[in-house]
Design an enzyme around this catalytic site. Structure first.
Site, short mmCIF file in Angstrom:
data_model
loop_
_atom_site.label_atom_id
_atom_site.label_comp_id
_atom_site.label_asym_id
_atom_site.label_seq_id
_atom_site.Cartn_x
_atom_site.Cartn_y
_atom_site.Cartn_z
N LYS A 78 8.76 -12.54 -3.15
CA LYS A 78 8.59 -14.23 -3.27
C LYS A 78 8.23 -14.48 -4.74
CE LYS A 78 4.05 -13.23 -4.06
NZ LYS A 78 3.24 -13.37 -5.37
N PRO A 132 10.52 -5.60 -8.00
CA PRO A 132 9.81 -4.78 -8.97
C PRO A 132 8.37 -4.32 -8.71
CG PRO A 132 10.56 -6.79 -10.08
CD PRO A 132 10.92 -6.77 -8.64
N GLY A 135 5.00 -6.29 -9.85
CA GLY A 135 5.66 -7.41 -10.50
C GLY A 135 5.27 -8.71 -10.16
N MET A 169 5.59 -9.94 -7.42
CA MET A 169 6.69 -10.72 -6.55
C MET A 169 6.29 -10.12 -4.92
SD MET A 169 10.06 -10.84 -8.44
CE MET A 169 10.73 -11.80 -6.73
N GLY A 170 5.24 -9.54 -4.70
CA GLY A 170 4.92 -9.21 -3.31
C GLY A 170 5.78 -8.32 -2.54
N GLY A 174 5.20 -4.76 -2.13
CA GLY A 174 4.35 -4.09 -1.43
C GLY A 174 4.23 -4.83 0.01
N SER A 175 3.92 -6.30 -0.09
CA SER A 175 3.54 -7.07 1.05
C SER A 175 4.77 -7.04 1.96
CB SER A 175 2.96 -8.35 0.55
OG SER A 175 1.97 -8.33 -0.22
N ASP A 226 -0.64 -11.53 1.11
CA ASP A 226 0.77 -12.21 0.92
C ASP A 226 1.75 -11.54 2.14
OD1 ASP A 226 0.11 -13.16 -1.52
OD2 ASP A 226 1.13 -11.70 -2.49
P1 ATP Z 1 0.68 -8.41 -5.18
O1 ATP Z 1 0.96 -8.56 -3.80
O2 ATP Z 1 -0.85 -7.86 -5.15
O3 ATP Z 1 0.93 -9.56 -6.01
P2 ATP Z 1 2.67 -7.05 -6.80
O4 ATP Z 1 3.85 -7.78 -5.98
O5 ATP Z 1 2.23 -7.51 -8.17
O6 ATP Z 1 1.26 -7.23 -5.63
P3 ATP Z 1 3.31 -4.62 -5.60
O7 ATP Z 1 4.54 -3.86 -5.96
O8 ATP Z 1 3.29 -5.07 -4.20
O9 ATP Z 1 3.05 -5.65 -6.66
O10 ATP Z 1 2.36 -3.43 -5.31
C1 ATP Z 1 1.11 -3.35 -6.19
C2 ATP Z 1 0.51 -2.01 -6.13
O11 ATP Z 1 0.37 -1.88 -4.70
C3 ATP Z 1 1.24 -0.64 -6.81
O12 ATP Z 1 1.34 -0.57 -7.95
C4 ATP Z 1 1.12 0.38 -5.87
O13 ATP Z 1 0.14 0.98 -6.31
C5 ATP Z 1 0.56 -0.27 -4.60
N1 ATP Z 1 1.30 -0.20 -3.35
C6 ATP Z 1 1.12 0.14 -2.19
N2 ATP Z 1 2.18 0.24 -1.26
C7 ATP Z 1 3.29 -0.19 -2.14
C8 ATP Z 1 4.65 -0.44 -1.52
N3 ATP Z 1 5.12 -0.19 -0.41
N4 ATP Z 1 5.24 -0.84 -2.60
C9 ATP Z 1 4.97 -1.06 -4.14
N5 ATP Z 1 3.74 -0.56 -4.24
C10 ATP Z 1 2.68 -0.37 -3.38
#
Ligand code: ATP
Length: 310
Positions: free
Chosen positions: A17, A103, A106, A108-109, A111-112, A145
Site C-alpha cells: 500500500k 520492500p 519500506g 508499504m506494509g 509484513g501486513s 495495517d
Molecule cells: P509498517 O507496516 O510498520 O509500516 P513496513 O511496511 O515499513 O512496516 P515491513 O516490511 O512490513 O515494513 O516490516 C517491518 C519489520 O517487521 C521488518 O523489519 C521485520 O523485522 C518485521 N517483520 C515481521 N514479519 C515480517 C514479514 N512477514 N515481512 C517483513 N517483515 C516482517
C-alpha cells in the site's frame, strides 16, 4: 478447484500500500498514534503459499534485505496463522512460503500483506470459512495495517488506521516507487516525529484531538484526476522520515523534474511514491531515475486486497 479442508496448498496474493494522505495525531497511552489516513493498494504483491503441516514454519524469498525478516513467532504471517489456529481450534500447523516483492521495512506494509494473505490462505486450507468481519477482527489484532491488506482498493483508515471505510476512487493512478536498499524502522520514524513536534512546541499529544481526511483528498480520488490528487498528497511522517534520510528529498526532486506530478514518502518510508499523469510519463520517469542509479518500479492502484489465486 475447491479450497475446502484437505487442499494440497492454497496460494494467496496480497498487495502493498501507499498512504496518499497520512495525518498523525497525538500518542495514545498504548504507544499508538491516532491516525487519519487514505490507503491505496498498489500492484506490488506478496505471495503466500500455505501447505498442510503438523507444525508451524515459514520460509521467505524475493526482495533484498530478506535476512532481516524473522522466521520465528515475530514473523507476522506466522503470528497470523497461529492466531487463526487458536481462534478456530485447528489442531495442526501450516508450512507458509512467502514470496516477497514489497520492500522490507519500506513503509508499504509488506509484513501486513503477508499477515493478511496468511489469514486468507489458512482459512481456506483448513476449511474454516470465517466471515469477512471475523477475519477483519483477527487482522486488526495483528497490526493496524493488516485489515487494509485484506480489504484492498482505496480506503479511509481512522483510529490506529484499522477502522476502515471504503473510499470511491475512479480510474487508475500510475505510481513510480523508489525503494531504498536500507529500510527505516517505523517506531524510529514515529519517535522522530514526536521529537520534532516537541521542539516546535507544536501539537500537544492529545490523543482525543480530532483528525480527519480533508474533503479535497476524497474529491480528487473520486475525480480520477491524477493532477487533482497530486495537489492533495500529504504525509505527516514525511519530515521525520526526511530527517532520518535526507537523501530522499533528492529522489522526490529528481522524479518531479522527470515528469512526475508530485512525490511523497510512503507511510513511514523510506520508499518514495511518485504520482504520474499517465502510464507513458511513468515510464519516462522510471527511465530517468534509472539513469540516476536508482531502482524504480512502475505500479498502479487501486487493486484488490488479499485473494486466492490458486
Ligand atoms: P509498517 O507496516 O510498520 O509500516 P513496513 O511496511 O515499513 O512496516 P515491513 O516490511 O512490513 O515494513 O516490516 C517491518 C519489520 O517487521 C521488518 O523489519 C521485520 O523485522 C518485521 N517483520 C515481521 N514479519 C515480517 C514479514 N512477514 N515481512 C517483513 N517483515 C516482517
Amino acid at each position: 478447484m475447491s479450497h475446502a479442508a484437505f487442499a494440497d496448498s492454497v496460494h494467496v496474493r496480497a498487495p502493498g500500500k501507499i498512504n496518499v494522505f497520512l495525518g498523525v495525531g497525538g500518542r495514545h497511552d498504548d504507544g499508538y498514534h491516532a491516525l487519519a489516513t487514505v490507503f491505496q493498494a498498489v500492484s506490488l504483491y506478496e505471495d503466500v503459499i500455505a501447505r498442510p503441516a503438523d507444525d508451524f514454519s515459514v520460509t521467505v524469498s524475493g526482495v533484498e534485505d530478506i535476512e532481516s525478516v524473522p522466521l520465528d513467532d515475530r514473523n507476522l504471517a506466522m503470528r497470523a496463522a497461529k492466531l487463526l489456529a487458536v481462534a478456530v481450534d485447528h489442531p495442526g500447523g501450516v508450512a507458509l512460503e512467502i514470496r516477497k516483492s514489497v520492500p522490507v521495512a519500506g513503509g508499504m506494509g509488506g509484513g501486513s500483506a503477508d499477515a493478511a494473505a496468511a489469514l486468507v490462505a489458512c482459512d481456506a486450507l483448513w476449511g474454516t470459512g470465517l466471515s469477512q468481519a471475523r477475519l477483519h477482527d483477527l487482522a486488526a489484532r495483528l497490526g493496524a495495517d493488516v485489515p487494509f491488506a485484506l480489504h484492498g482498493g482505496t480506503a479511509v483508515g481512522t483510529g490506529r488506521g484499522d477502522q476502515l471505510n471504503p473510499a470511491l476512487a475512479r480510474g487508475r493512478f500510475d505510481w513510480i516507487l523508489v525503494p531504498s536498499e536500507q529500510g527505516l524502522s517505523t517506531p524510529v520514524v514515529y519517535e522522530r516525529l514526536d521529537l520534532l513536534r516537541e521542539d516546535e512546541g507544536a501539537l500537544a499529544d492529545d490523543p482525543q484531538q480530532s483528525l480527519d481526511v480533508p474533503i479535497p483528498v476524497l474529491q480528487a480520488l473520486r475525480s480520477g484526476d491524477p493532477a487533482q490528487l497530486a495537489d492533495t498528497l500529504f504525509n505527516d511522517l514525511q519530515a521525520a522520515a526526511l530527517y532520518e534520510r535526507p537523501d530522499l528529498a533528492e529522489t522526490i526532486s529528481l522524479g518531479v523534474a522527470a515528469g512526475a506530478l508530485q512525490g511523497i514518502v510512503s507511510g513511514s518510508g523510506p520508499t518514495i511514491a511518485l504520482l504520474c499523469p499517465d502510464p507513458e510519463t511513468a515510464q519516462d520517469v522510471q527511465s530517468s531515475l534509472r539513469e540516476n542509479g536508482l531502482d524504480p518500479l512502475h505500479v498502479h492502484g487501486p487493486v484488490p486486497g488479499a485473494r486466492i489465486i490458486g
